[in-house]
Write an enzyme that holds these catalytic residues in place. Structure first.
Site, PDB file in Angstrom:
ATOM      1  N   ASP A 156       0.804  -1.417  -0.171  1.00 23.97           N
ATOM      2  CA  ASP A 156       0.306  -0.236  -0.056  1.00 23.97           C
ATOM      3  C   ASP A 156       1.089   0.882  -0.419  1.00 23.97           C
ATOM      4  OD1 ASP A 156      -1.787  -1.751   0.340  1.00 23.97           O
ATOM      5  OD2 ASP A 156      -2.943  -1.078   1.885  1.00 23.97           O
ATOM      6  N   ASP A 177      -0.909  -4.776  -4.213  1.00 24.56           N
ATOM      7  CA  ASP A 177      -2.025  -3.317  -3.958  1.00 24.56           C
ATOM      8  C   ASP A 177      -1.072  -1.672  -3.712  1.00 24.56           C
ATOM      9  OD1 ASP A 177      -3.266  -5.319  -4.331  1.00 24.56           O
ATOM     10  OD2 ASP A 177      -4.243  -5.140  -2.098  1.00 24.56           O
TER      11      ASP A 177
END
Length: 333
Positions: A156, A177
């Site tokens: 992230d 991600d």
């Protein structure tokens, strides 16, 4: 005469209405200059002190010049302080760094809550490493742009969460991600590097309905990774996730299937994942998941230029004229 007064009244009301939508007009050719220098030769030694000195709801462009150094601090640009530019002299020598897992905004290295923010020539990193979310940069404001910046973390990395954003010639690195959120963002000529060993995803877009005009578009970018077949282009955080890659070079780090449904087959019919005129061994389409799209020129057109983010209305060049601030430069206690 009464009609003239009535006209002027409605004109003023209309101008006030416009101000609430697009904000106060700001001279973008000049800026108030504030310098940050760890050696003590600038106005401040800490970046956050410079931001804190900017008046709330300022109507001037503020240019914070950050001299070379490693700034070990967390930086927040609050919502009530628009029109700030943070600029390093060189992205490899001006480094903002922190190490910590993400639980709240206070655990992000840099958080942009304000509108009309610009970042230039900076390295922004979270060095916490694998195992949990560790956000380097979170962007909540509307009309935000980054030029020539490097953004590093593992999981992230970039919380690109809301608003319209533009990333130009930036380097973004992560494993899981590492570009995620629900913004409408254009990544132009960016270098996207995966450090995933296996099964990582570059994007996790969170569009939740067809009515949302959000999505990520990567145009003329380069995608690399540390291992072959180790990363996919995206997976759907939200059911209507939308991500496009165009004119982009992809190495064999990209898995042949290209995309992942995050173990939820119902999102296959609602997510919109497309590729257009991409090239390199990772761009081969023969084994792509059947629910992704190889776009036609007409399908790709809305995602290829700054018009996607209405960039002609708000993207601005660097200021060419500078002046001293009229407000106090004493650090707030």
């Amino acid at each position: 005469m009464r009609n003239i007064y009535k006209f002027l009244f409605f004109l003023l009301m209309f101008i006030s209405f416009l101000d609430t939508i697009v904000g106060v007009a700001v001279n973008t050719t000049s800026a108030v200059l504030i310098t940050v220098d760890q050696s003590g030769k600038g106005d401040f030694q800490r970046i956050q002190d410079a931001i804190d000195a900017v008046p709330s709801q300022n109507s001037e462009q503020i240019f914070i010049l950050i001299k070379p150094g490693i700034y070990k601090e967390q930086v927040v640009v609050p919502e009530d302080k628009p029109w700030i530019t943070m600029s390093g002299t060189n992205e490899t020598s001006t480094i903002i760094t922190w190490s910590g897992p993400w639980h709240t905004l206070q655990n992000t290295t840099v958080s942009i809550l304000a509108s009309d923010f610009v970042g230039r020539n900076l390295t922004i990193q979270n060095t916490y490493g694998p195992g949990i979310q560790a956000v380097a940069l979170s962007v909540f404001g509307d009309r935000v742009a980054f030029y020539g910046c490097r953004i590093f973390s593992y999981q992230d990395t970039l919380f690109d969460t809301s608003g319209r954003h533009y990333y130009s010639n930036c380097f973004i690195q992560g494993a899981t991600d590492f570009i995620y959120g629900d913004a409408l963002s254009l990544f132009h000529k960016c270098y996207i590097h995966s450090i995933s060993e296996n099964g990582g995803a570059i994007t996790a877009h969170k569009r939740s309905s067809m009515d949302e005009n959000t999505g990520y578009s990567f145009v003329s970018c380069n995608i690399t990774g540390i291992k072959p077949n180790s990363v996919v282009l995206g997976r759907p955080w939200g059911p209507y996730s939308r991500v496009i890659y165009a004119y982009t070079s992809m190495t064999n780090a990209i898995s042949p299937e290209g995309w992942n449904d995050w173990n939820n087959a119902t999102k296959r019919s609602t997510s919109y994942y497309g590729e257009y005129m991409c090239y390199g061994p990772g761009a081969r389409s023969s084994k792509r998941v059947e629910w992704s799209h190889q776009l036609t020129s007409d399908q790709a057109k809305p995602f290829l230029t700054k018009d996607m983010i209405n960039g002609h209305e708000w993207l601005r060049p660097a200021p060419t004229q500078f002046k001293k601030p009229s407000f106090s430069l004493k650090p707030k206690k």
